[in-house]
Design an enzyme around this catalytic site. Sequence first.
Site, PDB file in Angstrom:
ATOM      1  CD  GLU A   1      -3.017  -1.005   0.332  1.00  0.00           C
ATOM      2  OE1 GLU A   1      -3.159   0.066  -0.285  1.00  0.00           O
ATOM      3  OE2 GLU A   1      -3.748  -1.984   0.168  1.00  0.00           O
TER       4      GLU A   1
ATOM      5  CB  CYS B   1      -1.888   7.186   1.188  1.00  0.00           C
ATOM      6  SG  CYS B   1      -3.109   6.188   2.038  1.00  0.00           S
TER       7      CYS B   1
END
Length: 475
Positions: free
Chosen positions: A250, A284
């Site tokens: 990720e 993010c």
Amino acid sequence: MNLQTDLFIDGQWRPGSDGRRFDVVDPADSTVIAGFAVATEADCMAAVDAAAAAQEGWAATAPRRRSELLRAAYDVLTEEVEHFAELMVRENGKSWSDAMGEAGYAKEFFRWFAEEAVRVPGDYRLSPAGDKRIVVDRQPIGVSLMITPWNFPAAMATRKLAPALAAGCTTILKPARETPLTAAYVVDVLHRVGVPRGVVNLVTPMPTGPLVKAMLDRPEVRKLSFTGSTEVGRELLHACADRVVSASMELGGNAPLIVLPGADLDVTVEGALLAKMRNGGSACTAANRFYVHSSLHDEFVARMDTALGKVAVGPGLDRANDLGALVSVHERDKVASLVDGAVADGATVVRGGTSSAEGAFYDATLLTDVVHGSAITTTEIFGPVTAVVRFDDVDDAVRMANDTIYGLMAYVFGEEREAMAVARRLEAGMVAVNRGVVSDPAAPFGGVKQSGLGREGSSEGILEFLEEKYIALTA
Ligand code: NAD
């Protein structure tokens, strides 16, 4: 505060083998909150040994039992939610509401995967020729190393621990050096509810790179689940290649937020504020670049300016503040230099662009006339900066949105059919249509392009920790 500041190896809290400690700092006032144990190579190897020794027993533990332990952890985190949030405010700097939001999201992974633990699918079917049976079993992949970043110190840990434990994998958690206290607390909760020794371990190795590599070199380690920057992710993928270790990644994002001509500005501004300001922009998934159609541009900017003007900046422990500190002064300086660079490239500062509070704080900032392609549109800002680029043609907006190595998240605001058509053209693992937040333990989280490999959460999340085994039978 009641803090765990040691390593957790083989069911025991213990200092590092050479006694070293590193400082955990409150970024709101630069005070040292705790000295946390440094893990040496011997400690890392002991964690791998413990996880390897516990693997067979944990894999053989009834899924119902694994499920009950995860559910018990969820219940404890619910009872102790204020302590959980306070730890995050203290070591990360985030606001109280962001910390409570993360605590709620983080504990939900334990409840969700408690439910998934007892629902792992398999298959049993007849071969096409009708003379054989095909059995597909799913088995835990084995010892799993998980590395997490500082921006969501709780949720990134529970999003990995919960599916791994549900699947029957034993674990070694390596949190970011900025935020080990929240991770240690989560591990302690799992210990308190009765997760057996060796099943969960926590290490904070220094130097990080070589010691993580040493753990990946151990044949018992079968999985790496990493959340962090694309740069470190690339490096770790190379390390995984040496022993063909399964890797879930990720990584970084650079989310575009597109405002189409048909957008409802009430919905758009509310969503844009969430997409930008949640977690102070250190996400993010944070909207990094705002592409706004000319017909709505001035009104959108005026409304964002008013809304950002109401954002109270200050220490997260004061619950009236909306925007806490960035994780460090270094991180604040990175944000400031991106803003200065954008201005040098032609952007106009409508609001902010300054740090009015002492410490790692940066004011809510609004920039217009941002040039697509300038560093602020190609780099993760990770701070409370709204960078607006004007567009006239929707095809241009889509082209600019996709003009990045990243592909984690994108936002589209507009009339639903038109927004859906644009959503389908965007290169991103997740697209929000007329919404500012998408994270949900029941939905698959992850990116395309250089934002990652694999998915976390949902029913896909547990599959990252399971391997299919085909057993061939006669008919
Ligand atoms: P980072 O990559 O610097 O660090 C992440 C973790 O990796 C930390 O635990 C760090 O100690 C460790 N690490 C650093 N160098 C290493 C090495 N050589 N070998 C092994 N481990 C190493 O990232 P960060 O600054 O902590 O976090 C911010 C980044 O994380 C941003 O890029 C953000 O987009 C990303 N992120 C992604 C997601 C997602 O789900 N896609 C979620 C949150 C954060």
